[in-house]
Design an enzyme around this catalytic site. Structure first.
Site, PDB file in Angstrom:
ATOM      1  N   SER A  27       0.847  -1.192   0.000  1.00 46.24           N
ATOM      2  CA  SER A  27       0.000   0.000   0.000  1.00 46.24           C
ATOM      3  C   SER A  27       0.885   1.246   0.000  1.00 46.24           C
ATOM      4  O   SER A  27       1.687   1.415  -0.907  1.00 46.24           O
ATOM      5  CB  SER A  27      -0.950  -0.030   1.211  1.00 46.24           C
ATOM      6  N   THR A  28       0.788   2.077   1.033  1.00 44.70           N
ATOM      7  CA  THR A  28       1.554   3.321   1.053  1.00 44.70           C
ATOM      8  C   THR A  28       3.053   3.038   0.961  1.00 44.70           C
ATOM      9  O   THR A  28       3.592   2.251   1.723  1.00 44.70           O
ATOM     10  CB  THR A  28       1.272   4.104   2.345  1.00 44.70           C
ATOM     11  N   HIS A  59      -2.762  -0.959  -3.243  1.00 49.15           N
ATOM     12  CA  HIS A  59      -3.912  -0.091  -2.984  1.00 49.15           C
ATOM     13  C   HIS A  59      -3.782   1.171  -3.827  1.00 49.15           C
ATOM     14  O   HIS A  59      -2.865   1.970  -3.632  1.00 49.15           O
ATOM     15  CB  HIS A  59      -3.981   0.295  -1.505  1.00 49.15           C
ATOM     16  N   MET A 108      -0.001   1.076   5.299  1.00 47.59           N
ATOM     17  CA  MET A 108      -0.716   1.257   6.558  1.00 47.59           C
ATOM     18  C   MET A 108      -1.836   0.228   6.676  1.00 47.59           C
ATOM     19  O   MET A 108      -2.299  -0.339   5.689  1.00 47.59           O
ATOM     20  CB  MET A 108      -1.284   2.681   6.640  1.00 47.59           C
ATOM     21  N   ASP A 156      -4.270  -5.017   5.991  1.00 48.64           N
ATOM     22  CA  ASP A 156      -4.664  -5.822   4.842  1.00 48.64           C
ATOM     23  C   ASP A 156      -3.521  -6.757   4.478  1.00 48.64           C
ATOM     24  O   ASP A 156      -2.368  -6.329   4.366  1.00 48.64           O
ATOM     25  CB  ASP A 156      -5.007  -4.911   3.652  1.00 48.64           C
TER      26      ASP A 156
END
Length: 356
Positions: free
Chosen positions: A178-179, A205, A297, A300
C-alpha cells in the site's frame, strides 16, 4: 505537540479550505502556506514542517520539481494532491519517484462540502504521512538480519541420518502493498530476470484511474512483463498481473490457472484487497505460493497470509527499517505468520533464489 503542516497550492480557495480543516483538529497546526513550488521549498527550510501537502500544477516551480528540491535540501514527508485522470496518474507516479510519500485525489467538490468523512480521511492521511521515513533515512541493507523459520527435516532411516526435506516448488509469487508500495514494487520487480520461471500477482492499494498507468510504467522498466489484470488473464511465467483499482482480483485454478476480476464488495475496506487475492491463492496452490507483504498502513494481507501459512505456503514481510510505513508487514509479523523479515534491497534477489 501538534503536527506542523505546510499547505502548498496555487488555488487560494483550496489553501484556505485545507487550513480550516487542519487547524480544526488539535493534532495538527498549519505553520504556513505557499502558492508555488519555489516558495514551498523556501518555507520548508525556514518553517521545518513535519509534513507538506503539495499540489502539482503551480507557477514558478511545479509540484514534482518542488518535491525533488525538498528531498535534496531538507527531506520532509509530502502528501501529493492529484486529479483522477490518466495524466494525473502519470504525474503522481513521477511525484512518488521524486520522493513524495502518498497521494490523495484533488476534488474541489468534495473539499467544498462540509463532509465529516472527507475531513476525517484527510486529517488521518496527513497524520500518517507525517510519521513516515523519507529522504534516505531508511537504514542501509549492508548487514541484513532475517528471522528464518527452521527448515523441515526428515529422517533417512536406511542411512541413519537427518536430511533437509525437499523444498516445495513455487507455483505463484503474490505480493501485497500500500503506502510506499509503488517505489517498493519497482525496486523488487526490476531485479527479476526476463526468464523468471513463475507467474506473479500484485495487489497495490490504488484508485481505478491509476493502476493501468502504474502497470505500464513497471512494464517499461522491468525485464518481466507487467500488465493491469483483466478477467480471465492466464497466469504465465515471467508475467506479473496487477489488480485493477476499485475491484478485486482472485486466483482461479481453471484453464491452467488464471485470474478473475470481480466488482469490489462494499463491505471490504480495500479495493483491491490483499486478503482477497492471497486467500484465493491459498486455495488454488496450497503450499506452493511465495507471498510477500510490503510497506503500507493498516492490516490488509494479515488474514490472507494466515490462510497461505495454514496451507503450507511461505510468507515474507518487508523489514521495518526499509518500509515507508510498517503497518501491513507488522500486522503479519505480530500474528506470528512471517517466515522471514527481509530488507527491501534484498527482496528481489531472494525471490529469484527461492523460485530457481
Amino acid at each position: 505537540m501538534p503536527v506542523k503542516v505546510l499547505v502548498v497550492d496555487d488555488s487560494g480557495f483550496f489553501r484556505r479550505r485545507l487550513v480550516e480543516i487542519f487547524n480544526a483538529d488539535p493534532r495538527l497546526e498549519v505553520v504556513g502556506t505557499a502558492n508555488n513550488g519555489k516558495e514551498a521549498v523556501e518555507k520548508v527550510q525556514s518553517l521545518s514542517p513535519d509534513v507538506v501537502t503539495m499540489d502539482y500544477e503551480m507557477p514558478v516551480l511545479d509540484g514534482i520539481a518542488a518535491v525533488s528540491e525538498i528531498m535534496k535540501r531538507k527531506p520532509t514527508p509530502v502528501l501529493m494532491f492529484s486529479s483522477l485522470t490518466h495524466e494525473g496518474a502519470r504525474v503522481t507516479l513521477d511525484a512518488l519517484e521524486a520522493g513524495a510519500v502518498d497521494f490523495m485525489p484533488k476534488n474541489f467538490e468534495d473539499i467544498s462540502r462540509d463532509s465529516a468523512v472527507v475531513k476525517h480521511a484527510l486529517v488521518e492521511r496527513v497524520l500518517t504521512v507525517s510519521r513516515t521515513r523519507v529522504g534516505g533515512s531508511t537504514k542501509p541493507a549492508a548487514r541484513e538480519v532475517h528471522k528464518v523459520a527452521p527448515k523441515p527435516i526428515v529422517m533417512d532411516h536406511d542411512r541413519g541420518v537427518i536430511i533437509p526435506r525437499a523444498r516445495k516448488k513455487v507455483s505463484l509469487v503474490a505480493i501485497g502493498t500500500s503506502t510506499g508500495g509503488p517505489m517498493a514494487l519497482q525496486a523488487v520487480l526490476t531485479k527479476l530476470p526476463k526468464n523468471f520461471p513463475t507467474p506473479l500477482v500484485l495487489v497495490q492499494h490504488m484508485p481505478a484511474a491509476f493502476t493501468h498507468a502504474f502497470a505500464d510504467r513497471l512494464n517499461n522498466i522491468c525485464q518481466i512483463k507487467v500488465k493491469e489484470a483483466e478477467d480471465g488473464d492466464k497466469l504465465q511465467p515471467g508475467v506479473a498481473l496487477l489488480a485493477p483499482g476499485g475491484k478485486q482480483m482472485m486466483v482461479d485454478p481453471r484453464n491452467g490457472g488464471c485470474v478473475r476480476i470481480l466488482e469490489g464488495d462494499e463491505r471490504l475496506n480495500y479495493k483491491p484487497s490483499v486478503d482477497v487475492t492471497f486467500g484465493s491463492a491459498s486455495k488454488c496452490y496450497p503450499g506452493k505460493v511465495l507471498s510477500v507483504v510490503m510497506t503500507g498502513m493498516g492490516a490488509d494481507g494479515r488474514e490472507g497470509a494466515r490462510m497461505l501459512k495454514n496451507s503450507g505456503s511461505k510468507v515474507w514481510v518487508q523489514s521495518e527499517d526499509s518500509c515507508v510505513i510498517y503497518g501491513m508487514p507488522q500486522a503479519v509479523e505480530k500474528a506470528n505468520l512471517a517466515d522471514d523479515i527481509i530488507h527491501l534491497d534484498h527482496i528481489g534477489e531472494r525471490i529469484v533464489k527461492e523460485v530457481s
